[in-house]
Write a protein that holds these residues in place. Structure first.
Motif, PDB file in Angstrom:
ATOM      1  N   PHE A   1      -6.374  34.276 -25.176  1.00 21.66           N
ATOM      2  CA  PHE A   1      -5.839  35.030 -26.300  1.00 21.66           C
ATOM      3  C   PHE A   1      -6.945  35.397 -27.275  1.00 21.66           C
ATOM      4  O   PHE A   1      -8.008  34.763 -27.303  1.00 21.66           O
ATOM      5  N   MET A   2      -6.660  36.397 -28.074  1.00 21.22           N
ATOM      6  CA  MET A   2      -7.564  36.842 -29.129  1.00 21.22           C
ATOM      7  C   MET A   2      -6.837  36.729 -30.458  1.00 21.22           C
ATOM      8  O   MET A   2      -5.770  37.326 -30.648  1.00 21.22           O
ATOM      9  N   ALA A   3      -7.365  35.919 -31.366  1.00 21.57           N
ATOM     10  CA  ALA A   3      -6.760  35.792 -32.688  1.00 21.57           C
ATOM     11  C   ALA A   3      -7.014  37.063 -33.484  1.00 21.57           C
ATOM     12  O   ALA A   3      -8.101  37.643 -33.420  1.00 21.57           O
ATOM     13  N   VAL A   4      -6.003  37.494 -34.233  1.00 15.76           N
ATOM     14  CA  VAL A   4      -6.130  38.651 -35.124  1.00 15.76           C
ATOM     15  C   VAL A   4      -5.915  38.131 -36.537  1.00 15.76           C
ATOM     16  O   VAL A   4      -4.800  37.781 -36.929  1.00 15.76           O
ATOM     17  N   GLY A   5      -7.009  38.023 -37.306  1.00 13.99           N
ATOM     18  CA  GLY A   5      -6.908  37.456 -38.637  1.00 13.99           C
ATOM     19  C   GLY A   5      -8.266  37.243 -39.251  1.00 13.99           C
ATOM     20  O   GLY A   5      -9.280  37.749 -38.749  1.00 13.99           O
ATOM     21  N   ASP A   6      -8.290  36.486 -40.315  1.00 10.25           N
ATOM     22  CA  ASP A   6      -9.512  36.239 -41.075  1.00 10.25           C
ATOM     23  C   ASP A   6     -10.366  35.187 -40.374  1.00 10.25           C
ATOM     24  O   ASP A   6      -9.957  34.037 -40.228  1.00 10.25           O
ATOM     25  N   LEU A   7     -11.557  35.590 -39.947  1.00  6.42           N
ATOM     26  CA  LEU A   7     -12.439  34.681 -39.210  1.00  6.42           C
ATOM     27  C   LEU A   7     -12.815  33.456 -40.026  1.00  6.42           C
ATOM     28  O   LEU A   7     -12.850  32.334 -39.504  1.00  6.42           O
ATOM     29  N   GLN A   8     -13.095  33.635 -41.301  1.00  8.63           N
ATOM     30  CA  GLN A   8     -13.515  32.503 -42.126  1.00  8.63           C
ATOM     31  C   GLN A   8     -12.410  31.463 -42.263  1.00  8.63           C
ATOM     32  O   GLN A   8     -12.668  30.260 -42.254  1.00  8.63           O
ATOM     33  N   SER A   9     -11.169  31.908 -42.380  1.00 11.32           N
ATOM     34  CA  SER A   9     -10.058  30.957 -42.474  1.00 11.32           C
ATOM     35  C   SER A   9      -9.919  30.150 -41.196  1.00 11.32           C
ATOM     36  O   SER A   9      -9.671  28.939 -41.233  1.00 11.32           O
ATOM     37  N   LEU A  10     -10.079  30.817 -40.059  1.00 12.29           N
ATOM     38  CA  LEU A  10      -9.994  30.122 -38.780  1.00 12.29           C
ATOM     39  C   LEU A  10     -11.140  29.130 -38.627  1.00 12.29           C
ATOM     40  O   LEU A  10     -10.944  28.011 -38.155  1.00 12.29           O
ATOM     41  N   ALA A  11     -12.320  29.536 -39.032  1.00 13.37           N
ATOM     42  CA  ALA A  11     -13.470  28.631 -38.930  1.00 13.37           C
ATOM     43  C   ALA A  11     -13.284  27.412 -39.816  1.00 13.37           C
ATOM     44  O   ALA A  11     -13.581  26.279 -39.422  1.00 13.37           O
ATOM     45  N   ALA A  12     -12.756  27.624 -41.011  1.00 14.35           N
ATOM     46  CA  ALA A  12     -12.578  26.512 -41.956  1.00 14.35           C
ATOM     47  C   ALA A  12     -11.497  25.541 -41.492  1.00 14.35           C
ATOM     48  O   ALA A  12     -11.606  24.332 -41.719  1.00 14.35           O
ATOM     49  N   ALA A  13     -10.449  26.074 -40.864  1.00 14.40           N
ATOM     50  CA  ALA A  13      -9.328  25.222 -40.455  1.00 14.40           C
ATOM     51  C   ALA A  13      -9.521  24.616 -39.077  1.00 14.40           C
ATOM     52  O   ALA A  13      -8.739  23.758 -38.669  1.00 14.40           O
TER      53      ALA A  13
ATOM     54  N   ASP B   1     -15.829  30.077 -24.083  1.00 14.60           N
ATOM     55  CA  ASP B   1     -16.906  29.486 -24.875  1.00 14.60           C
ATOM     56  C   ASP B   1     -16.628  29.455 -26.369  1.00 14.60           C
ATOM     57  O   ASP B   1     -17.206  28.630 -27.087  1.00 14.60           O
ATOM     58  N   ALA B   2     -15.774  30.347 -26.854  1.00 14.98           N
ATOM     59  CA  ALA B   2     -15.514  30.410 -28.295  1.00 14.98           C
ATOM     60  C   ALA B   2     -14.146  31.034 -28.522  1.00 14.98           C
ATOM     61  O   ALA B   2     -13.648  31.800 -27.692  1.00 14.98           O
ATOM     62  N   LEU B   3     -13.549  30.688 -29.655  1.00 14.78           N
ATOM     63  CA  LEU B   3     -12.276  31.294 -30.045  1.00 14.78           C
ATOM     64  C   LEU B   3     -12.552  32.715 -30.515  1.00 14.78           C
ATOM     65  O   LEU B   3     -13.182  32.916 -31.553  1.00 14.78           O
ATOM     66  N   PRO B   4     -12.114  33.725 -29.761  1.00 12.98           N
ATOM     67  CA  PRO B   4     -12.411  35.109 -30.163  1.00 12.98           C
ATOM     68  C   PRO B   4     -11.483  35.556 -31.291  1.00 12.98           C
ATOM     69  O   PRO B   4     -10.277  35.314 -31.264  1.00 12.98           O
ATOM     70  N   VAL B   5     -12.064  36.237 -32.271  1.00 12.95           N
ATOM     71  CA  VAL B   5     -11.309  36.669 -33.443  1.00 12.95           C
ATOM     72  C   VAL B   5     -11.588  38.139 -33.711  1.00 12.95           C
ATOM     73  O   VAL B   5     -12.745  38.544 -33.855  1.00 12.95           O
ATOM     74  N   LEU B   6     -10.507  38.932 -33.738  1.00 12.87           N
ATOM     75  CA  LEU B   6     -10.617  40.301 -34.236  1.00 12.87           C
ATOM     76  C   LEU B   6     -10.511  40.197 -35.751  1.00 12.87           C
ATOM     77  O   LEU B   6      -9.420  40.089 -36.311  1.00 12.87           O
ATOM     78  N   ASP B   7     -11.649  40.182 -36.401  1.00 13.16           N
ATOM     79  CA  ASP B   7     -11.729  39.790 -37.813  1.00 13.16           C
ATOM     80  C   ASP B   7     -11.037  40.813 -38.715  1.00 13.16           C
ATOM     81  O   ASP B   7     -11.358  42.006 -38.698  1.00 13.16           O
ATOM     82  N   THR B   8     -10.089  40.313 -39.478  1.00 16.71           N
ATOM     83  CA  THR B   8      -9.385  41.109 -40.485  1.00 16.71           C
ATOM     84  C   THR B   8      -9.534  40.361 -41.801  1.00 16.71           C
ATOM     85  O   THR B   8      -8.706  39.512 -42.147  1.00 16.71           O
ATOM     86  N   PRO B   9     -10.598  40.628 -42.536  1.00 19.05           N
ATOM     87  CA  PRO B   9     -10.956  39.770 -43.673  1.00 19.05           C
ATOM     88  C   PRO B   9      -9.918  39.780 -44.794  1.00 19.05           C
ATOM     89  O   PRO B   9      -9.284  40.800 -45.090  1.00 19.05           O
ATOM     90  N   LEU B  10      -9.778  38.623 -45.416  1.00 20.05           N
ATOM     91  CA  LEU B  10      -8.941  38.487 -46.604  1.00 20.05           C
ATOM     92  C   LEU B  10      -9.705  38.973 -47.828  1.00 20.05           C
ATOM     93  O   LEU B  10     -10.938  38.910 -47.874  1.00 20.05           O
ATOM     94  N   GLN B  11      -8.943  39.410 -48.824  1.00 15.06           N
ATOM     95  CA  GLN B  11      -9.556  39.908 -50.051  1.00 15.06           C
ATOM     96  C   GLN B  11      -9.584  38.860 -51.158  1.00 15.06           C
ATOM     97  O   GLN B  11     -10.127  39.101 -52.237  1.00 15.06           O
TER      98      GLN B  11
END
Length: 334
Positions: free
Chosen positions: A35-47, A68-78
């Motif tokens: 799967f590919m996560a769709v969301g804020d990469l920094q939030s996923l990394a922190a959690a 090898d890594a959790l793939p993230v389609l980065d959608t940054p939070l404001q």
């Protein structure tokens, strides 16, 4: 380019979504489904408790890096995220992630969409007009029905139980007036079609639950069965659905009863949710039927009370990912 990977919207970043996504990746990275996560990469990394995350440009790249890594389609939070503290400031990003995942599924770029939990109140504060994920996804994927059966119809699965709902998120006191013959028939048709196409049951048997105790006791305990549900069952049978009932709900869910049907059509929310959660509280899955895309989600909420504490279990999300992959495979093979 079409891939077998799933899109997974992160949901409310202040809830348990980022944590259970990271834990699910840890358990599925070698076996899939990918799967590919769709969301804020920094939030996923922190959690994620040290889980390796990687920004990707789309599903093709995500499929390549998943092991090898959790793939993230980065959608940054404001604005910053504080675990356990939802905010309407995140609403636009939450909605955008759902829209992105649905668009990827509609285009065929991903095999389906899995959605992590959202909290409705912060979205309502920001002007969100839908009762929840289910209704929003129906709008995003309209007007195309799937296999001639138009949703959305909510199904909850656990163990050998598949329960669908005629009414979803509405007060119990409003349910009797909301039940109509047409509404029950529509939900029954979508359920029967999905049991065939999505669950591989060639001749599905559909049990229909009564609304009132003792199925109304011949009208003594309510007339909804006589005036609405019995005619709806007859209409379903006339349309070729092996529908049976209405049956008293208190005798529909024990092990011997479950052997007599492949799906059960319930009249209101808790009539389905209570037996599902009794059977498998941690592993239940929510499936949206009658959409042109595959959509599942974990059968729990945002868990703000435990968010950020490392306590959230990924069981239901893992089950949702596996079921989405199974349904997508059956649709692709049909």
């Amino acid at each position: 380019m079409k891939t077998d990977i799933l899109a997974l919207s992160v949901g409310d970043p202040a809830g348990v979504g980022p944590e259970i996504i990271a834990k699910a990746w840890g358990q599925l990275r070698e076996t899939g489904p990918a799967f590919m996560a769709v969301g804020d990469l920094q939030s996923l990394a922190a959690a994620g408790g040290g889980v390796k995350v990687k920004a990707v440009t789309g599903p093709v790249e995500a499929a390549k890096v998943f092991a090898d890594a959790l793939p993230v389609l980065d959608t940054p939070l404001q604005s910053p995220v504080i675990a356990g503290q939802p905010s309407s400031a995140h609403a636009a990003q939450i909605i955008r992630c759902i829209e992105t995942g649905a668009g990827l599924a509609l285009s065929g770029a991903v095999a389906g969409l899995v959605t992590a939990p959202i909290a409705k109140a912060p979205l309502y504060e920001a002007g969100f007009k839908f009762p929840g994920h289910t209704e929003f996804l129906a709008e995003l994927t309209a007007p195309a029905p799937y296999a001639g059966a138009r949703g959305p119809v909510m199904m909850l699965t656990a163990a050998d139980l598949r329960a669908t709902l005629v009414t979803i998120h509405q007060a119990v006191g409003t349910v009797p007036a909301a039940l109509t013959i047409d509404r029950i028939v529509a939900a029954g048709l979508v359920t029967a079609q999905a049991l065939k196409t999505d669950f591989g049951i060639a001749q599905p048997r559909l049990a229909v639950a009564a609304l009132n105790p003792h199925a109304g006791e011949g009208g003594a305990l309510g007339r909804e069965e006589i005036e609405t549900i019995i005619p709806a069952v007859a209409a379903l049978r006339a349309r070729g659905v092996d529908a049976r009932g209405p049956s008293p709900a208190d005798s529909l869910f024990h092990p011997d009863a479950r052997k007599t049907y492949d799906g059960v059509l319930c009249m209101y929310h808790d009539q389905a949710l209570i037996p599902v959660k009794m059977l498998d509280f941690w592993g239940g899955v929510n499936v949206t039927l009658g959409l042109p895309i595959v959509r599942t989600s974990p059968d729990h909420g945002t868990g703000f009370d435990i968010a950020g504490r490392g306590l959230a279990r990924p069981d239901s999300l893992i089950a949702a990912l596996r079921l989405a992959a199974e349904i997508a495979a059956r649709r692709a093979a049909s």
